[in-house]
Write a protein that holds these residues in place. Structure first.
Motif, PDB file in Angstrom:
ATOM      1  N   ALA A 161      -2.068 -11.353   7.263  1.00 12.82           N
ATOM      2  CA  ALA A 161      -2.097 -10.003   7.824  1.00 12.82           C
ATOM      3  C   ALA A 161      -1.890  -8.938   6.756  1.00 12.82           C
ATOM      4  CB  ALA A 161      -1.024  -9.870   8.906  1.00 12.82           C
ATOM      5  N   ASN A 162      -1.255  -9.303   5.638  1.00 11.77           N
ATOM      6  CA  ASN A 162      -0.945  -8.328   4.591  1.00 11.77           C
ATOM      7  C   ASN A 162      -1.957  -8.295   3.454  1.00 11.77           C
ATOM      8  OD1 ASN A 162       1.347  -7.711   6.001  1.00 11.77           O
ATOM      9  ND2 ASN A 162       2.758  -8.796   4.657  1.00 11.77           N
ATOM     10  N   THR A 163      -2.948  -9.160   3.484  1.00 15.42           N
ATOM     11  CA  THR A 163      -3.913  -9.222   2.382  1.00 15.42           C
ATOM     12  C   THR A 163      -4.675  -7.910   2.226  1.00 15.42           C
ATOM     13  OG1 THR A 163      -4.242 -11.592   2.780  1.00 15.42           O
ATOM     14  CG2 THR A 163      -5.879 -10.484   1.440  1.00 15.42           C
ATOM     15  N   LEU A 164      -4.782  -7.434   0.990  1.00 23.14           N
ATOM     16  CA  LEU A 164      -5.609  -6.257   0.720  1.00 23.14           C
ATOM     17  C   LEU A 164      -7.060  -6.633   0.975  1.00 23.14           C
ATOM     18  CD1 LEU A 164      -3.975  -5.020  -2.614  1.00 23.14           C
ATOM     19  CD2 LEU A 164      -3.499  -4.265  -0.287  1.00 23.14           C
ATOM     20  N   SER A 165      -7.741  -5.847   1.813  1.00 20.06           N
ATOM     21  CA  SER A 165      -9.060  -6.262   2.286  1.00 20.06           C
ATOM     22  C   SER A 165     -10.203  -5.375   1.808  1.00 20.06           C
ATOM     23  CB  SER A 165      -9.074  -6.322   3.814  1.00 20.06           C
ATOM     24  OG  SER A 165      -8.699  -5.074   4.358  1.00 20.06           O
ATOM     25  N   SER A 166      -9.935  -4.519   0.824  1.00 14.51           N
ATOM     26  CA  SER A 166     -11.009  -3.675   0.308  1.00 14.51           C
ATOM     27  C   SER A 166     -10.787  -3.381  -1.164  1.00 14.51           C
ATOM     28  CB  SER A 166     -11.082  -2.353   1.079  1.00 14.51           C
ATOM     29  OG  SER A 166      -9.979  -1.522   0.751  1.00 14.51           O
ATOM     30  N   ARG A 167     -11.872  -3.060  -1.852  1.00  5.95           N
ATOM     31  CA  ARG A 167     -11.796  -2.701  -3.265  1.00  5.95           C
ATOM     32  C   ARG A 167     -10.956  -1.437  -3.448  1.00  5.95           C
ATOM     33  NH1 ARG A 167     -15.542   0.229  -6.826  1.00  5.95           N
ATOM     34  NH2 ARG A 167     -15.227  -0.496  -8.971  1.00  5.95           N
ATOM     35  N   ARG A 168     -11.131  -0.498  -2.572  1.00  2.14           N
ATOM     36  CA  ARG A 168     -10.370   0.754  -2.669  1.00  2.14           C
ATOM     37  C   ARG A 168      -8.868   0.496  -2.611  1.00  2.14           C
ATOM     38  NH1 ARG A 168     -11.117   6.004   1.374  1.00  2.14           N
ATOM     39  NH2 ARG A 168      -9.529   7.337   0.386  1.00  2.14           N
ATOM     40  N   ALA A 169      -8.446  -0.363  -1.683  1.00  2.00           N
ATOM     41  CA  ALA A 169      -7.020  -0.676  -1.549  1.00  2.00           C
ATOM     42  C   ALA A 169      -6.505  -1.401  -2.786  1.00  2.00           C
ATOM     43  CB  ALA A 169      -6.785  -1.528  -0.305  1.00  2.00           C
ATOM     44  N   LEU A 170      -7.301  -2.316  -3.329  1.00  2.00           N
ATOM     45  CA  LEU A 170      -6.869  -3.051  -4.514  1.00  2.00           C
ATOM     46  C   LEU A 170      -6.756  -2.117  -5.718  1.00  2.00           C
ATOM     47  CD1 LEU A 170      -6.118  -5.633  -5.976  1.00  2.00           C
ATOM     48  CD2 LEU A 170      -8.559  -6.089  -6.316  1.00  2.00           C
ATOM     49  N   LEU A 171      -7.732  -1.235  -5.915  1.00  2.00           N
ATOM     50  CA  LEU A 171      -7.673  -0.321  -7.056  1.00  2.00           C
ATOM     51  C   LEU A 171      -6.451   0.596  -6.964  1.00  2.00           C
ATOM     52  CD1 LEU A 171     -11.445   0.630  -7.437  1.00  2.00           C
ATOM     53  CD2 LEU A 171     -10.059  -0.749  -9.013  1.00  2.00           C
ATOM     54  N   ALA A 172      -6.119   1.038  -5.754  1.00  2.00           N
ATOM     55  CA  ALA A 172      -4.921   1.858  -5.581  1.00  2.00           C
ATOM     56  C   ALA A 172      -3.667   1.053  -5.926  1.00  2.00           C
ATOM     57  CB  ALA A 172      -4.845   2.378  -4.147  1.00  2.00           C
ATOM     58  N   GLU A 173      -3.652  -0.208  -5.522  1.00  2.00           N
ATOM     59  CA  GLU A 173      -2.522  -1.075  -5.830  1.00  2.00           C
ATOM     60  C   GLU A 173      -2.418  -1.324  -7.330  1.00  2.00           C
ATOM     61  OE1 GLU A 173       0.671  -3.941  -4.897  1.00  2.00           O
ATOM     62  OE2 GLU A 173      -0.085  -2.032  -4.156  1.00  2.00           O
ATOM     63  N   LEU A 174      -3.538  -1.518  -7.996  1.00  2.00           N
ATOM     64  CA  LEU A 174      -3.521  -1.757  -9.439  1.00  2.00           C
ATOM     65  C   LEU A 174      -3.003  -0.539 -10.196  1.00  2.00           C
ATOM     66  CD1 LEU A 174      -6.886  -3.699  -9.975  1.00  2.00           C
ATOM     67  CD2 LEU A 174      -4.572  -4.617  -9.656  1.00  2.00           C
ATOM     68  N   ALA A 175      -3.295   0.651  -9.705  1.00  2.00           N
ATOM     69  CA  ALA A 175      -2.756   1.865 -10.322  1.00  2.00           C
ATOM     70  C   ALA A 175      -1.234   1.887 -10.211  1.00  2.00           C
ATOM     71  CB  ALA A 175      -3.362   3.097  -9.665  1.00  2.00           C
ATOM     72  N   ARG A 176      -0.709   1.458  -9.054  1.00  2.00           N
ATOM     73  CA  ARG A 176       0.745   1.408  -8.886  1.00  2.00           C
ATOM     74  C   ARG A 176       1.365   0.352  -9.802  1.00  2.00           C
ATOM     75  NH1 ARG A 176      -0.627   2.567  -3.342  1.00  2.00           N
ATOM     76  NH2 ARG A 176      -0.857   0.356  -2.853  1.00  2.00           N
ATOM     77  N   VAL A 177       0.683  -0.777  -9.938  1.00  2.00           N
ATOM     78  CA  VAL A 177       1.177  -1.842 -10.824  1.00  2.00           C
ATOM     79  C   VAL A 177       1.264  -1.334 -12.257  1.00  2.00           C
ATOM     80  CG1 VAL A 177       0.617  -4.091 -11.824  1.00  2.00           C
ATOM     81  CG2 VAL A 177       0.339  -3.713  -9.367  1.00  2.00           C
ATOM     82  N   ALA A 178       0.223  -0.654 -12.718  1.00  2.00           N
ATOM     83  CA  ALA A 178       0.213  -0.132 -14.084  1.00  2.00           C
ATOM     84  C   ALA A 178       1.333   0.886 -14.290  1.00  2.00           C
ATOM     85  CB  ALA A 178      -1.142   0.493 -14.390  1.00  2.00           C
ATOM     86  N   GLU A 179       1.616   1.679 -13.261  1.00  2.00           N
ATOM     87  CA  GLU A 179       2.642   2.715 -13.375  1.00  2.00           C
ATOM     88  C   GLU A 179       4.050   2.133 -13.424  1.00  2.00           C
ATOM     89  OE1 GLU A 179       4.467   6.473 -10.806  1.00  2.00           O
ATOM     90  OE2 GLU A 179       2.712   5.370 -10.078  1.00  2.00           O
ATOM     91  N   ARG A 180       4.334   1.173 -12.535  1.00  2.00           N
ATOM     92  CA  ARG A 180       5.717   0.703 -12.433  1.00  2.00           C
ATOM     93  C   ARG A 180       6.015  -0.501 -13.316  1.00  2.00           C
ATOM     94  NH1 ARG A 180       4.750  -1.154  -6.207  1.00  2.00           N
ATOM     95  NH2 ARG A 180       3.601  -3.062  -6.641  1.00  2.00           N
ATOM     96  N   GLY A 181       4.974  -1.192 -13.793  1.00  2.00           N
ATOM     97  CA  GLY A 181       5.189  -2.285 -14.742  1.00  2.00           C
ATOM     98  C   GLY A 181       5.411  -3.647 -14.128  1.00  2.00           C
ATOM     99  N   TYR A 182       5.174  -3.800 -12.846  1.00  2.00           N
ATOM    100  CA  TYR A 182       5.262  -5.108 -12.193  1.00  2.00           C
ATOM    101  C   TYR A 182       4.422  -5.070 -10.931  1.00  2.00           C
ATOM    102  CZ  TYR A 182       8.543  -3.020  -8.857  1.00  2.00           C
ATOM    103  OH  TYR A 182       9.125  -2.230  -7.897  1.00  2.00           O
ATOM    104  N   ALA A 183       4.124  -6.256 -10.383  1.00  2.00           N
ATOM    105  CA  ALA A 183       3.298  -6.361  -9.180  1.00  2.00           C
ATOM    106  C   ALA A 183       4.030  -7.135  -8.099  1.00  2.00           C
ATOM    107  CB  ALA A 183       1.975  -7.060  -9.499  1.00  2.00           C
ATOM    108  N   VAL A 184       3.648  -6.855  -6.852  1.00  2.00           N
ATOM    109  CA  VAL A 184       4.251  -7.523  -5.698  1.00  2.00           C
ATOM    110  C   VAL A 184       3.149  -8.170  -4.859  1.00  2.00           C
ATOM    111  CG1 VAL A 184       5.631  -7.228  -3.599  1.00  2.00           C
ATOM    112  CG2 VAL A 184       6.120  -5.822  -5.618  1.00  2.00           C
ATOM    113  N   ASP A 185       3.382  -9.385  -4.444  1.00  2.00           N
ATOM    114  CA  ASP A 185       2.560 -10.058  -3.427  1.00  2.00           C
ATOM    115  C   ASP A 185       3.467 -10.208  -2.208  1.00  2.00           C
ATOM    116  OD1 ASP A 185       1.533 -11.952  -1.684  1.00  2.00           O
ATOM    117  OD2 ASP A 185       1.409 -13.569  -3.163  1.00  2.00           O
ATOM    118  N   ASP A 186       3.300  -9.295  -1.256  1.00  2.00           N
ATOM    119  CA  ASP A 186       4.146  -9.277  -0.062  1.00  2.00           C
ATOM    120  C   ASP A 186       3.527 -10.163   1.021  1.00  2.00           C
ATOM    121  OD1 ASP A 186       5.923  -8.689   1.957  1.00  2.00           O
ATOM    122  OD2 ASP A 186       5.216  -6.636   2.269  1.00  2.00           O
ATOM    123  N   ALA A 187       3.602 -11.480   0.822  1.00  2.00           N
ATOM    124  CA  ALA A 187       3.001 -12.445   1.751  1.00  2.00           C
ATOM    125  C   ALA A 187       1.522 -12.142   1.959  1.00  2.00           C
ATOM    126  CB  ALA A 187       3.752 -12.459   3.082  1.00  2.00           C
TER     127      ALA A 187
END
Length: 262
Positions: A161-187
């Motif tokens: 239910a939590n899987t990112l299902s679009s390129r737009r959502a993933l690119l937004a998430e990757l921008a957050r990862v680059a900013e904060r310095g770590y990534a989260v896989d929330d199930a």
């Protein structure tokens, strides 16, 4: 391409899914059984395949030896080992090391959890690009052109239910990862597992790999997992120093973690 070599590789790929008999392999290749038998005898002589009972064949020891030799040649795996092992010992949770190559993210090392509840993964397995923390770290570090190309080719299969299902959502998430310095896989990859990952850097700050902690949700909720991010970042920093990264005030890790932004 050499036809014989292509057939031999296909045989090995088929045996990677489990033992097969001569009829099954001949059917897969679309050739006579005598052709497959010649291939198998050559591969058997070099210990790339071996017999399993009277009629079946399975992968042989030479293939595993080659795989581990190839992994050992990855300097990041050797250099990151002490930090990864210590992270595993300190937290008791599963630790992975993953690298990016030619559009794929591959697990190159793993340290098992001490808990009875464990996740299924293995060295050499591919990590889905849109829903694993290690992949997010590695994709976020790509040059923009390559990141755009790779994210455009993802199928975005909805695994939970939590899987990112679009390129737009993933690119937004990757921008957050680059900013904060770590990534989260929330199930997002597996319903009962969540994960955090951080980059392992080499000289000039190039991201060489991603180091992660994976924990079953029944053992630790998301807030508890995020409280382990400073421990993960410290381990990734130690691994990075061993890989030739020089820490400066300008390249220190990102902001203090809190609950993931929506």
């Amino acid at each position: 391409m050499s036809q014989s070599l292509d057939r031999a590789i296909t045989v090995l790929d088929e045996l990677a899914d489990g033992p097969k008999n001569l009829d099954q392999l001949a059917g897969r290749l679309g050739v006579h059984k005598s052709t497959v038998l010649r291939l198998l005898r050559t591969l058997e002589a070099r210990r790339f395949v071996q017999r399993s009972g009277a009629r079946y064949y399975r992968l042989g020891t030479s293939l595993f030896e080659l795989a581990y030799r190839a992994l050992d040649e990855r300097d990041v795996r050797r250099s990151a080992e002490p930090a990864a092992r210590e992270l595993n010992a300190t937290t008791g949770h599963t630790v992975h090391l993953a690298s990016y190559e030619d559009g794929e993210v591959i697990y190159i090392d793993k340290y098992e959890s001490r808990h009875n509840v464990r996740m299924y993964s293995r060295i050499g397995r591919r990590a889905p690009l849109h829903c694993t923390a290690v992949a997010k770290v590695l994709l976020a570090a790509l040059p923009p052109d390559e990141r755009d190309r790779v994210t455009a080719g993802i199928e975005y299969a909805k695994l939970t239910a939590n899987t990112l299902s679009s390129r737009r959502a993933l690119l937004a998430e990757l921008a957050r990862v680059a900013e904060r310095g770590y990534a989260v896989d929330d199930a997002e990859h597996e319903e009962f597992i969540h994960c955090v990952a951080a980059p392992v850097r080499g000289p000039r700050g190039v991201v060489l790999a991603a180091l992660s902690l994976s924990v079953p949700k029944v053992l630790l909720d998301l807030d508890g997992l995020l409280r382990l991010v400073p421990t993960l970042l410290a381990a990734a920093e130690r691994a990075s120093v061993e890989c030739g990264w020089a820490k400066t005030p300008e390249n220190a890790p990102g902001r203090t973690p809190g609950r993931r932004e929506n």
